[in-house]
Design an enzyme around this catalytic site. Structure first.
Site, PDB file in Angstrom:
ATOM      1  N   TYR A  51       0.835  -1.212   0.000  1.00  0.00           N
ATOM      2  CA  TYR A  51       0.000   0.000   0.000  1.00  0.00           C
ATOM      3  C   TYR A  51       0.869   1.261   0.000  1.00  0.00           C
ATOM      4  O   TYR A  51       1.828   1.369   0.773  1.00  0.00           O
ATOM      5  CB  TYR A  51      -0.935   0.041   1.217  1.00  0.00           C
TER       6      TYR A  51
HETATM    7  P1  NAP Z   1     -13.941   0.923   1.897  1.00  0.00           P
HETATM    8  O1  NAP Z   1     -13.652   0.716   3.342  1.00  0.00           O
HETATM    9  O2  NAP Z   1     -15.109   0.254   1.289  1.00  0.00           O
HETATM   10  O3  NAP Z   1     -14.073   2.477   1.590  1.00  0.00           O
HETATM   11  C1  NAP Z   1     -13.184   3.394   2.146  1.00  0.00           C
HETATM   12  C2  NAP Z   1     -13.533   4.789   1.654  1.00  0.00           C
HETATM   13  O4  NAP Z   1     -14.858   5.127   2.046  1.00  0.00           O
HETATM   14  C3  NAP Z   1     -12.641   5.848   2.291  1.00  0.00           C
HETATM   15  O5  NAP Z   1     -11.467   6.029   1.559  1.00  0.00           O
HETATM   16  C4  NAP Z   1     -13.533   7.084   2.276  1.00  0.00           C
HETATM   17  O6  NAP Z   1     -13.542   7.668   0.979  1.00  0.00           O
HETATM   18  C5  NAP Z   1     -14.923   6.503   2.400  1.00  0.00           C
HETATM   19  N1  NAP Z   1     -15.429   6.596   3.785  1.00  0.00           N
HETATM   20  C6  NAP Z   1     -15.095   5.813   4.826  1.00  0.00           C
HETATM   21  N2  NAP Z   1     -15.811   6.157   5.916  1.00  0.00           N
HETATM   22  C7  NAP Z   1     -16.616   7.157   5.541  1.00  0.00           C
HETATM   23  C8  NAP Z   1     -17.603   7.929   6.216  1.00  0.00           C
HETATM   24  N3  NAP Z   1     -17.904   7.681   7.493  1.00  0.00           N
HETATM   25  N4  NAP Z   1     -18.257   8.902   5.513  1.00  0.00           N
HETATM   26  C9  NAP Z   1     -17.972   9.139   4.210  1.00  0.00           C
HETATM   27  N5  NAP Z   1     -17.042   8.449   3.519  1.00  0.00           N
HETATM   28  C10 NAP Z   1     -16.373   7.461   4.187  1.00  0.00           C
HETATM   29  O7  NAP Z   1     -12.686   0.525   1.013  1.00  0.00           O
HETATM   30  P2  NAP Z   1     -11.169   0.202   1.337  1.00  0.00           P
HETATM   31  O8  NAP Z   1     -10.574   1.187   2.303  1.00  0.00           O
HETATM   32  O9  NAP Z   1     -10.477   0.057   0.037  1.00  0.00           O
HETATM   33  O10 NAP Z   1     -11.222  -1.207   2.011  1.00  0.00           O
HETATM   34  C11 NAP Z   1     -10.997  -1.388   3.403  1.00  0.00           C
HETATM   35  C12 NAP Z   1      -9.638  -1.983   3.661  1.00  0.00           C
HETATM   36  O11 NAP Z   1      -9.580  -3.300   3.119  1.00  0.00           O
HETATM   37  C13 NAP Z   1      -8.471  -1.269   2.967  1.00  0.00           C
HETATM   38  O12 NAP Z   1      -8.096  -0.069   3.604  1.00  0.00           O
HETATM   39  C14 NAP Z   1      -7.429  -2.357   3.006  1.00  0.00           C
HETATM   40  O13 NAP Z   1      -6.838  -2.415   4.291  1.00  0.00           O
HETATM   41  C15 NAP Z   1      -8.253  -3.607   2.733  1.00  0.00           C
HETATM   42  N6  NAP Z   1      -8.252  -4.053   1.317  1.00  0.00           N
HETATM   43  C16 NAP Z   1      -7.764  -5.291   1.060  1.00  0.00           C
HETATM   44  C17 NAP Z   1      -7.769  -5.804  -0.212  1.00  0.00           C
HETATM   45  C18 NAP Z   1      -7.222  -7.189  -0.428  1.00  0.00           C
HETATM   46  O14 NAP Z   1      -7.025  -7.591  -1.597  1.00  0.00           O
HETATM   47  N7  NAP Z   1      -6.983  -7.936   0.615  1.00  0.00           N
HETATM   48  C19 NAP Z   1      -8.291  -5.058  -1.278  1.00  0.00           C
HETATM   49  C20 NAP Z   1      -8.808  -3.789  -0.988  1.00  0.00           C
HETATM   50  C21 NAP Z   1      -8.797  -3.301   0.312  1.00  0.00           C
HETATM   51  P3  NAP Z   1     -12.851   9.000   0.535  1.00  0.00           P
HETATM   52  O15 NAP Z   1     -11.530   8.483   0.130  1.00  0.00           O
HETATM   53  O16 NAP Z   1     -13.714   9.438  -0.592  1.00  0.00           O
HETATM   54  O17 NAP Z   1     -12.769   9.951   1.688  1.00  0.00           O
END
Ligand code: NAP
Length: 310
Positions: A51
């Site tokens: 990351y």
């Molecule tokens: P997510 O949790 O579905 O979405 C995160 C995004 O949602 C944030 O960047 C933010 O967007 C927005 N957000 C979060 N809380 C909010 C709130 N209370 N109000 C408004 N907007 C909000 O996606 P993700 O971060 O990609 O996934 C979670 C974690 O999973 C990652 O951080 C990573 O650690 C892990 N991951 C793993 C894999 C894998 O292959 N294992 C793949 C993807 C992710 P803005 O950026 O627009 O502010």
């Protein structure tokens, strides 16, 4: 904050996904988000060596600083970390190097949960598990997990670990959210069979499940989907998804809740769920996500949500 078991680890039901760090969040923003998470009772941080071009681990380690022992750090190996083709995959030769890089960048002497980011078709699971077992015995890693494995691959890894007496995977991390429920048919039952905890990635569908994107309007400036290549963003911002989000929002509001609270409460109610690792770019988002878990959905609520999504 509710706590759940992940092998020998105890993790907060809301965790913090760290893939924005080093990419959309600089060191200062990372510190602010991490501090807000600690204040909200979050103790589980999920990152990866890949990351932010390895900066996520570095910024997270710095932001935690002296509070490192209060938290559970999960990181990952196997995704490419640079252009060197030997710096990726799940071979024992890369694992012994990758773990040292992660320990150094995180500024710690052990990784609490070390996850294989993706299955590696080139390396037999026996070789990977043997190398990971050695790291556990050396004290560099406390528990191990997998990510993006199928149910069948989880079965296979569990039977190899049991047969050889090696450390088993205690977690599986796959995409799961109320709009993407396929793992409930395959990976989640495999977790239940072998006692693994589930870690859902994209729990908020990259922010779509927070209600900040609207049909017919461009993504608000500064949001993740505004910065995403249009083709990828439009797959998420589809007519079908908007229709489903609108139906879920109406349902949540009829119960005095928001779509964000529904997205998180729905995940918290799924079997084997360990920690909802929502990502965040701002302290207010972490606070809102930590609070959203207070809604306990009933069996009728869950059935009604299923009906709305049919
Ligand atoms: P997510 O949790 O579905 O979405 C995160 C995004 O949602 C944030 O960047 C933010 O967007 C927005 N957000 C979060 N809380 C909010 C709130 N209370 N109000 C408004 N907007 C909000 O996606 P993700 O971060 O990609 O996934 C979670 C974690 O999973 C990652 O951080 C990573 O650690 C892990 N991951 C793993 C894999 C894998 O292959 N294992 C793949 C993807 C992710 P803005 O950026 O627009 O502010």
């Amino acid at each position: 904050m509710q706590m759940r078991k992940l092998g020998s680890l105890e993790v907060s039901l809301i965790g913090l996904g760290c893939n924005n760090f080093g990419r959309r969040c600089d060191e200062g923003q990372t510190r602010a988000v991490v501090e807000a998470a600690l204040e909200a009772g979050i103790n589980f941080f999920d990152t990866s060596d890949s990351y932010g071009g390895t900066l996520s681990e570095q910024y997270l380690g710095k932001a935690l600083g002296a509070r490192r022992d209060e938290v559970v750090i999960a990181t990952k190996f196997s995704s490419p970390i640079d252009d060197d083709p030997t710096h990726r995959g799940a071979s024992p030769a890369w694992i012994v190097q990758a773990v040292e890089g992660s320990l150094r960048r995180l500024g710690t002497d052990r990784i609490d949960l070390y996850q294989q980011h993706f299955p590696d078709a080139e390396v037999p699971i026996e070789a990977t598990l043997e190398a990971l077992d050695r790291l556990v015995r050396e004290g560099k890693v406390r528990e191990i997990g997998c990510s993006n494995f199928s149910g069948q691959q989880i079965d296979q890894a569990a039977s190899v670990a049991a047969e050889k007496g090696w450390t088993p995977f205690v977690s599986a991390q796959n995409q799961l959210n109320v709009l993407h429920r396929q793992p409930l048919d395959d990976v989640v039952p495999a977790c239940a069979r072998h006692g693994l905890g589930f870690l859902p990635y994209f729990p908020l569908a990259s922010g779509l499940l927070t209600g900040k994107y609207s049909r017919g309007k461009p993504p608000p400036e500064g949001t993740r989907l505004a910065g995403m290549p249009e083709e990828r963003a439009s797959r998420l911002l589809s007519e079908r998804n908007f229709a489903r989000v609108e139906a879920l929002t109406k349902f949540a509001e009829s119960r005095g809740h928001t779509i964000l609270e529904l997205a998180i409460a729905w995940l918290a109610a799924q079997p084997t769920m360990a920690s909802v690792i929502a990502g965040a770019t701002r302290p207010e988002q972490v606070k809102a996500n930590a609070k959203a878990v207070d809604w306990a959905l009933t069996a009728e609520d869950l059935a009604e949500i299923d009906r709305l999504l049919e």
